[in-house]
Design a protein around this motif. Structure first.
Motif, PDB file in Angstrom:
ATOM      1  N   PRO A  34       0.838  -1.205   0.000  1.00  0.00           N
ATOM      2  CA  PRO A  34       0.000   0.000   0.000  1.00  0.00           C
ATOM      3  C   PRO A  34       0.873   1.256   0.000  1.00  0.00           C
ATOM      4  CG  PRO A  34       0.039  -0.973   2.167  1.00  0.00           C
ATOM      5  CD  PRO A  34       0.776  -1.922   1.250  1.00  0.00           C
ATOM      6  N   GLU A  35       0.338   2.332  -0.541  1.00  0.00           N
ATOM      7  CA  GLU A  35       1.074   3.587  -0.582  1.00  0.00           C
ATOM      8  C   GLU A  35       1.191   4.149   0.828  1.00  0.00           C
ATOM      9  OE1 GLU A  35       0.440   8.057  -2.328  1.00  0.00           O
ATOM     10  OE2 GLU A  35      -0.494   6.375  -3.370  1.00  0.00           O
ATOM     11  N   MET A  36       2.399   4.555   1.223  1.00  0.00           N
ATOM     12  CA  MET A  36       2.626   5.090   2.552  1.00  0.00           C
ATOM     13  C   MET A  36       2.202   6.558   2.565  1.00  0.00           C
ATOM     14  SD  MET A  36       6.038   5.125   4.916  1.00  0.00           S
ATOM     15  CE  MET A  36       6.170   3.359   4.782  1.00  0.00           C
ATOM     16  N   ILE A  37       1.278   6.898   3.445  1.00  0.00           N
ATOM     17  CA  ILE A  37       0.780   8.255   3.549  1.00  0.00           C
ATOM     18  C   ILE A  37       1.557   8.970   4.645  1.00  0.00           C
ATOM     19  CG2 ILE A  37      -1.225   9.678   4.071  1.00  0.00           C
ATOM     20  CD1 ILE A  37      -2.936   7.301   3.054  1.00  0.00           C
ATOM     21  N   MET A  38       2.214  10.067   4.285  1.00  0.00           N
ATOM     22  CA  MET A  38       2.979  10.863   5.238  1.00  0.00           C
ATOM     23  C   MET A  38       2.132  12.047   5.683  1.00  0.00           C
ATOM     24  SD  MET A  38       5.769   9.158   5.370  1.00  0.00           S
ATOM     25  CE  MET A  38       7.038  10.149   6.096  1.00  0.00           C
ATOM     26  N   MET A  39       2.244  12.392   6.964  1.00  0.00           N
ATOM     27  CA  MET A  39       1.496  13.536   7.474  1.00  0.00           C
ATOM     28  C   MET A  39       2.301  14.233   8.567  1.00  0.00           C
ATOM     29  SD  MET A  39      -1.435  11.355   9.477  1.00  0.00           S
ATOM     30  CE  MET A  39      -2.214  12.752  10.192  1.00  0.00           C
ATOM     31  N   PRO A  81       4.886   8.610   8.907  1.00  0.00           N
ATOM     32  CA  PRO A  81       3.835   7.800   8.278  1.00  0.00           C
ATOM     33  C   PRO A  81       2.570   7.782   9.126  1.00  0.00           C
ATOM     34  CG  PRO A  81       5.879   6.546   8.513  1.00  0.00           C
ATOM     35  CD  PRO A  81       6.070   7.828   9.227  1.00  0.00           C
ATOM     36  N   LYS A  82       1.446   7.785   8.465  1.00  0.00           N
ATOM     37  CA  LYS A  82       0.162   7.716   9.159  1.00  0.00           C
ATOM     38  C   LYS A  82      -0.004   6.335   9.773  1.00  0.00           C
ATOM     39  CE  LYS A  82      -4.754   8.316   8.476  1.00  0.00           C
ATOM     40  NZ  LYS A  82      -5.819   8.608   7.517  1.00  0.00           N
ATOM     41  N   ILE A  83      -0.496   6.305  11.000  1.00  0.00           N
ATOM     42  CA  ILE A  83      -0.730   5.022  11.686  1.00  0.00           C
ATOM     43  C   ILE A  83      -2.200   4.680  11.583  1.00  0.00           C
ATOM     44  CG2 ILE A  83      -0.658   3.812  13.862  1.00  0.00           C
ATOM     45  CD1 ILE A  83       1.745   5.398  14.626  1.00  0.00           C
TER      46      ILE A  83
END
Length: 83
Positions: A34-39, A81-83
């Motif tokens: 899955p694409e890693m979403i950074m925030m 990374p979003k958890i």
């Protein structure tokens, strides 16, 4: 390449390669990641310059002390990374 490794292994015998490293190839898992979403996340970072301790605001303890050395912490924003 796999064919050459297999032929080499068989020609040397299984007894000679007991300590050999087995290599497996699987391309299926590479496409399924899955694409890693950074925030931007608020974290508490240790004020001691020799300590690298930090914790997310969501998982911080009540006393806001460094989880590694116990010193005071300050609020920072980090891209994680979003958890």
């Amino acid at each position: 390449m796999f064919f050459l490794i297999l032929v080499y292994t068989i020609s040397r015998g299984f007894e000679a390669n007991k300590g050999a490293l087995s290599i497996f190839f699987n391309k299926k898992g590479q496409d399924d990641k899955p694409e890693m979403i950074m925030m931007d996340v608020e974290v508490y970072s240790c004020l001691d310059e020799n300590c690298k301790g930090w914790m997310r605001k969501d998982f911080a303890s009540n006393d806001l002390r460094c989880p590694l050395c116990g010193n005071e912490t300050s609020v920072e924003i980090r891209e994680l990374p979003k958890i």
